[in-house]
Design a protein around this motif. Sequence first.
Motif, PDB file in Angstrom:
ATOM      1  N   LYS A  65     -30.598  -0.752  -9.383  1.00 27.14           N
ATOM      2  CA  LYS A  65     -29.939  -0.340  -8.152  1.00 27.14           C
ATOM      3  C   LYS A  65     -28.969  -1.404  -7.655  1.00 27.14           C
ATOM      4  N   SER A  66     -28.743  -2.437  -8.473  1.00 20.61           N
ATOM      5  CA  SER A  66     -27.899  -3.557  -8.074  1.00 20.61           C
ATOM      6  C   SER A  66     -26.497  -3.439  -8.676  1.00 20.61           C
ATOM      7  N   PRO A  67     -25.465  -3.166  -7.864  1.00 19.32           N
ATOM      8  CA  PRO A  67     -24.091  -3.146  -8.379  1.00 19.32           C
ATOM      9  C   PRO A  67     -23.681  -4.495  -8.967  1.00 19.32           C
ATOM     10  N   THR A  68     -24.174  -5.578  -8.378  1.00 19.39           N
ATOM     11  CA  THR A  68     -23.835  -6.911  -8.887  1.00 19.39           C
ATOM     12  C   THR A  68     -24.348  -7.102 -10.300  1.00 19.39           C
ATOM     13  N   ILE A 104     -23.567  -7.544 -16.158  1.00 20.11           N
ATOM     14  CA  ILE A 104     -23.925  -7.164 -17.530  1.00 20.11           C
ATOM     15  C   ILE A 104     -22.709  -6.613 -18.263  1.00 20.11           C
ATOM     16  N   CYS A 105     -22.014  -5.665 -17.648  1.00 16.71           N
ATOM     17  CA  CYS A 105     -20.855  -5.060 -18.311  1.00 16.71           C
ATOM     18  C   CYS A 105     -19.731  -6.063 -18.490  1.00 16.71           C
ATOM     19  N   GLY A 106     -19.661  -7.036 -17.578  1.00 17.17           N
ATOM     20  CA  GLY A 106     -18.614  -8.047 -17.681  1.00 17.17           C
ATOM     21  C   GLY A 106     -18.691  -8.882 -18.938  1.00 17.17           C
ATOM     22  N   SER A 110     -23.339   6.239 -13.345  1.00 16.72           N
ATOM     23  CA  SER A 110     -23.304   7.533 -12.678  1.00 16.72           C
ATOM     24  C   SER A 110     -23.927   7.468 -11.282  1.00 16.72           C
ATOM     25  N   SER A 111     -24.861   6.557 -11.063  1.00 21.82           N
ATOM     26  CA  SER A 111     -25.519   6.456  -9.762  1.00 21.82           C
ATOM     27  C   SER A 111     -24.817   5.495  -8.818  1.00 21.82           C
ATOM     28  N   LEU A 141     -17.262   0.622 -12.562  1.00 24.67           N
ATOM     29  CA  LEU A 141     -17.337  -0.833 -12.475  1.00 24.67           C
ATOM     30  C   LEU A 141     -16.305  -1.405 -11.523  1.00 24.67           C
ATOM     31  N   GLU A 142     -15.115  -0.786 -11.497  1.00 22.85           N
ATOM     32  CA  GLU A 142     -14.022  -1.319 -10.681  1.00 22.85           C
ATOM     33  C   GLU A 142     -14.262  -1.140  -9.189  1.00 22.85           C
TER      34      GLU A 142
END
Length: 205
Positions: free
Chosen positions: A146-149, A154-156, A178-179, A183-184
């Motif tokens: 649930k953490s956008p950070t 991870i994707c970075g 999706s939830s 990323l942007e």
Amino acid sequence: YERGLLYFINKGFLVPPIAKQPDFQIDISKLRVLRGEYRQDDIDAQTLNLEMARDQVTDALNRSQGRKKIVWACSSINHAELIRDILQSNGEEAVTLHSKMTWEDRDISEDLFRNKSARHLTFVSVISEGYDQPNIDTVVLMRPTKSPTLMVQICGRGLRTYPEKSDCLILDFANVISSMGPLENPVIQKKGKGKGEQEPPQKSC
């Protein structure tokens, strides 16, 4: 004063992410939340399902043909080792990194992935931040969060530029993007908000 991912992608400092939501998704509707994050025992009940894990790996391998270096964001040490073992059983050279390995074993795994023939690296949180390997061109999200950070960190790992690398493939098996949205521009949910049925921030095609 802020500069988001989209600015750096448009300027050519980062490669664009190509996000896909394959089949064999983790059902986040069945995950309870504790202190703002999904409960680990609920996550384990799904991620350690051998049949599901095999289907996810098979799907990801089919979608990542031709990709050079692939990292798999897993939910636990057992999960990271399970995915590594399934990859190896498919004839893929795979290593893992996690906190319970000795420093010597971690150095060996990292060297095999960074400098030698290992194509896959499974991990829990060891490389989520502060890890620089620009030839990573695929990130497989197998860990719901649930953490956008954490999602962006991870994707970075796959957004660094590298010769002959035009984008980074993001395979989301955990309903992360999706939830929370792209990323942007991820959606940061506030406490006390969002009760009831809502439109997802990111729709999948």
